[in-house]
Motif scaffolding. Structure first.
Motif, PDB file in Angstrom:
ATOM      1  N   GLN A 122      67.567 116.602  72.401  1.00  0.00           N
ATOM      2  CA  GLN A 122      68.002 117.483  71.325  1.00  0.00           C
ATOM      3  C   GLN A 122      69.520 117.520  71.185  1.00  0.00           C
ATOM      4  O   GLN A 122      70.043 117.774  70.095  1.00  0.00           O
ATOM      5  N   ASP A 123      70.234 117.279  72.286  1.00  0.00           N
ATOM      6  CA  ASP A 123      71.695 117.376  72.226  1.00  0.00           C
ATOM      7  C   ASP A 123      72.358 116.061  71.822  1.00  0.00           C
ATOM      8  O   ASP A 123      73.576 115.970  71.769  1.00  0.00           O
ATOM      9  N   GLU A 124      71.553 115.026  71.540  1.00  0.00           N
ATOM     10  CA  GLU A 124      72.090 113.752  71.067  1.00  0.00           C
ATOM     11  C   GLU A 124      71.909 113.669  69.551  1.00  0.00           C
ATOM     12  O   GLU A 124      70.928 114.169  69.009  1.00  0.00           O
ATOM     13  N   ARG A 125      72.837 113.029  68.901  1.00  0.00           N
ATOM     14  CA  ARG A 125      72.784 112.937  67.447  1.00  0.00           C
ATOM     15  C   ARG A 125      72.820 111.481  66.992  1.00  0.00           C
ATOM     16  O   ARG A 125      73.164 110.585  67.745  1.00  0.00           O
ATOM     17  N   GLY A 126      72.465 111.260  65.722  1.00  0.00           N
ATOM     18  CA  GLY A 126      72.587 109.939  65.132  1.00  0.00           C
ATOM     19  C   GLY A 126      71.275 109.187  65.073  1.00  0.00           C
ATOM     20  O   GLY A 126      70.229 109.664  65.501  1.00  0.00           O
ATOM     21  N   PHE A 127      71.330 107.983  64.529  1.00  0.00           N
ATOM     22  CA  PHE A 127      70.160 107.121  64.383  1.00  0.00           C
ATOM     23  C   PHE A 127      70.607 105.668  64.331  1.00  0.00           C
ATOM     24  O   PHE A 127      71.774 105.364  64.050  1.00  0.00           O
ATOM     25  N   ILE A 128      69.671 104.781  64.598  1.00  0.00           N
ATOM     26  CA  ILE A 128      69.896 103.346  64.414  1.00  0.00           C
ATOM     27  C   ILE A 128      68.633 102.754  63.814  1.00  0.00           C
ATOM     28  O   ILE A 128      67.530 102.990  64.311  1.00  0.00           O
ATOM     29  N   LYS A 129      68.792 101.993  62.749  1.00  0.00           N
ATOM     30  CA  LYS A 129      67.679 101.265  62.148  1.00  0.00           C
ATOM     31  C   LYS A 129      67.730  99.814  62.624  1.00  0.00           C
ATOM     32  O   LYS A 129      68.771  99.168  62.548  1.00  0.00           O
ATOM     33  N   VAL A 130      66.598  99.345  63.138  1.00  0.00           N
ATOM     34  CA  VAL A 130      66.484  97.956  63.569  1.00  0.00           C
ATOM     35  C   VAL A 130      65.726  97.217  62.474  1.00  0.00           C
ATOM     36  O   VAL A 130      64.540  97.467  62.251  1.00  0.00           O
ATOM     37  N   THR A 151      83.434  92.512  59.053  1.00  0.00           N
ATOM     38  CA  THR A 151      84.881  92.563  59.270  1.00  0.00           C
ATOM     39  C   THR A 151      85.301  91.894  60.571  1.00  0.00           C
ATOM     40  O   THR A 151      86.487  91.653  60.799  1.00  0.00           O
ATOM     41  N   ASP A 152      84.335  91.565  61.435  1.00  0.00           N
ATOM     42  CA  ASP A 152      84.661  91.010  62.746  1.00  0.00           C
ATOM     43  C   ASP A 152      83.382  90.449  63.362  1.00  0.00           C
ATOM     44  O   ASP A 152      82.296  90.532  62.773  1.00  0.00           O
ATOM     45  N   THR A 153      83.502  89.889  64.532  1.00  0.00           N
ATOM     46  CA  THR A 153      82.339  89.454  65.306  1.00  0.00           C
ATOM     47  C   THR A 153      82.496  89.959  66.734  1.00  0.00           C
ATOM     48  O   THR A 153      83.610  90.240  67.191  1.00  0.00           O
ATOM     49  N   VAL A 154      81.362  90.089  67.428  1.00  0.00           N
ATOM     50  CA  VAL A 154      81.375  90.530  68.814  1.00  0.00           C
ATOM     51  C   VAL A 154      80.260  89.798  69.543  1.00  0.00           C
ATOM     52  O   VAL A 154      79.226  89.458  68.959  1.00  0.00           O
ATOM     53  N   ARG A 155      80.470  89.545  70.832  1.00  0.00           N
ATOM     54  CA  ARG A 155      79.465  88.837  71.611  1.00  0.00           C
ATOM     55  C   ARG A 155      78.704  89.855  72.465  1.00  0.00           C
ATOM     56  O   ARG A 155      79.290  90.568  73.261  1.00  0.00           O
ATOM     57  N   ILE A 156      77.383  89.896  72.270  1.00  0.00           N
ATOM     58  CA  ILE A 156      76.524  90.833  73.003  1.00  0.00           C
ATOM     59  C   ILE A 156      75.316  90.075  73.528  1.00  0.00           C
ATOM     60  O   ILE A 156      74.605  89.419  72.756  1.00  0.00           O
ATOM     61  N   GLY A 157      75.102  90.136  74.831  1.00  0.00           N
ATOM     62  CA  GLY A 157      73.945  89.462  75.412  1.00  0.00           C
ATOM     63  C   GLY A 157      73.945  87.966  75.222  1.00  0.00           C
ATOM     64  O   GLY A 157      72.874  87.354  75.145  1.00  0.00           O
ATOM     65  N   ALA A 183      68.359  85.088  63.892  1.00  0.00           N
ATOM     66  CA  ALA A 183      67.268  84.841  64.849  1.00  0.00           C
ATOM     67  C   ALA A 183      66.344  83.815  64.220  1.00  0.00           C
ATOM     68  O   ALA A 183      65.343  84.158  63.579  1.00  0.00           O
ATOM     69  N   GLY A 184      66.686  82.537  64.375  1.00  0.00           N
ATOM     70  CA  GLY A 184      65.914  81.491  63.723  1.00  0.00           C
ATOM     71  C   GLY A 184      66.025  81.617  62.220  1.00  0.00           C
ATOM     72  O   GLY A 184      67.124  81.608  61.665  1.00  0.00           O
ATOM     73  N   ASP A 185      64.880  81.776  61.537  1.00  0.00           N
ATOM     74  CA  ASP A 185      64.888  81.910  60.085  1.00  0.00           C
ATOM     75  C   ASP A 185      65.168  83.341  59.619  1.00  0.00           C
ATOM     76  O   ASP A 185      65.333  83.580  58.426  1.00  0.00           O
ATOM     77  N   ASP A 186      65.210  84.277  60.549  1.00  0.00           N
ATOM     78  CA  ASP A 186      65.363  85.689  60.193  1.00  0.00           C
ATOM     79  C   ASP A 186      66.752  86.206  60.556  1.00  0.00           C
ATOM     80  O   ASP A 186      67.443  85.638  61.405  1.00  0.00           O
ATOM     81  N   TYR A 187      67.130  87.301  59.891  1.00  0.00           N
ATOM     82  CA  TYR A 187      68.402  87.940  60.220  1.00  0.00           C
ATOM     83  C   TYR A 187      68.097  89.334  60.762  1.00  0.00           C
ATOM     84  O   TYR A 187      67.329  90.103  60.176  1.00  0.00           O
ATOM     85  N   ILE A 188      68.721  89.654  61.906  1.00  0.00           N
ATOM     86  CA  ILE A 188      68.515  90.941  62.567  1.00  0.00           C
ATOM     87  C   ILE A 188      69.727  91.831  62.306  1.00  0.00           C
ATOM     88  O   ILE A 188      70.864  91.428  62.555  1.00  0.00           O
ATOM     89  N   LEU A 189      69.479  93.040  61.827  1.00  0.00           N
ATOM     90  CA  LEU A 189      70.556  93.981  61.536  1.00  0.00           C
ATOM     91  C   LEU A 189      70.263  95.322  62.200  1.00  0.00           C
ATOM     92  O   LEU A 189      69.182  95.885  62.043  1.00  0.00           O
ATOM     93  N   LEU A 190      71.236  95.796  62.971  1.00  0.00           N
ATOM     94  CA  LEU A 190      71.162  97.131  63.566  1.00  0.00           C
ATOM     95  C   LEU A 190      72.218  97.981  62.867  1.00  0.00           C
ATOM     96  O   LEU A 190      73.411  97.672  62.943  1.00  0.00           O
ATOM     97  N   LEU A 202      71.674  98.947  72.606  1.00  0.00           N
ATOM     98  CA  LEU A 202      70.354  98.688  72.031  1.00  0.00           C
ATOM     99  C   LEU A 202      70.208  97.212  71.681  1.00  0.00           C
ATOM    100  O   LEU A 202      69.154  96.605  71.935  1.00  0.00           O
ATOM    101  N   ALA A 203      71.270  96.625  71.126  1.00  0.00           N
ATOM    102  CA  ALA A 203      71.229  95.208  70.752  1.00  0.00           C
ATOM    103  C   ALA A 203      70.962  94.326  71.967  1.00  0.00           C
ATOM    104  O   ALA A 203      70.158  93.388  71.909  1.00  0.00           O
TER     105      ALA A 203
END
Length: 217
Positions: A122-130, A151-157, A183-190, A202-203
């Motif tokens: 309850q004390d955390e706020r926000g959301f992320i859509k995958v 605007t930029d790129t970042v390396r994760i995992g 991701a292959g033929d698909d694009y993943i957006l968080l 999460l990513a």
């Protein structure tokens, strides 16, 4: 024997007997007063009955805790989507931190599998859509982000992610940060209103599935 006196009685206030008109008026006034008193008593009785009914309803209704919303069966919904699209889809691991608010397949020019996550605490706020956009690339993301370009790129995992930072979250459905990768033929957006660190965490948890989707394409 003398006859009984049948003359009308003398009214003290008048000092003489009432006339027929005065008698009729007196009886009419008395009848009106009686009806008014009955109406008032009936009104009070109706109010008392209403209060009693309301009290019964209030005290009869159970005072238990609010019923929690039924958890979204992301895996079950995803199974149907995979069958429909004949392609694997992302299934975020909720763990103890996240809860799923929705999971659905969105139709349109680009078909999208989307899971909306929010913190369970309850004390955390926000959301992320995958979002997993089928047969799409990075050019699809600005369509979902109100025209915002990376605007930029970042390396994760071990994967390269595009970074999107809307300047005005209020005009962009409260989205303040987003990252996306192919991701292959698909694009993943968080995308959502959580911090860059929270989104990156999460990513990273999705990377094994993203690699599997890439290999299956």
């Amino acid at each position: 024997m003398s006859k009984q006196n049948t003359s009308a009685p003398i009214v003290a206030e008048l000092g003489r007997p009432e006339t027929p008109d005065e008698t009729a008026a007196r009886k009419a006034a008395s009848s009106k007063a009686y009806r008014s008193s009955q109406t008032f008593r009936n009104l009070i009785a109706a109010l008392l009955v209403t209060v009693a009914v309301v009290a019964v309803i209030i005290f009869a209704v159970p005072r238990g805790e609010p019923v929690e919303a039924k958890p979204v069966d992301v895996a079950g919904i995803a199974e149907g989507v995979e069958s429909t699209m004949d392609s694997p889809v992302l299934i975020p691991e909720l763990g103890d931190f996240w809860r799923a608010n929705s999971a659905k397949l969105l139709s349109g020019a680009t078909v999208v599998w989307e899971v909306t996550l929010a913190p369970a605490a309850q004390d955390e706020r926000g959301f992320i859509k995958v979002a997993q956009a089928f047969d799409a690339d990075a050019s699809w993301a600005p369509q979902r982000l109100n025209g915002i370009a990376p605007t930029d790129t970042v390396r994760i995992g071990g994967l390269e992610w595009d970074v999107f930072e809307p300047s005005n979250a209020d005009s962009n459905a409260n989205v303040s940060y987003a990252i996306g990768t192919q991701a292959g033929d698909d694009y993943i957006l968080l995308y959502g209103s959580r911090s860059a660190d929270s989104t990156a965490e999460l990513a990273e948890s999705l990377v094994p599935q993203i690699r599997a989707i890439s290999e299956a394409s």
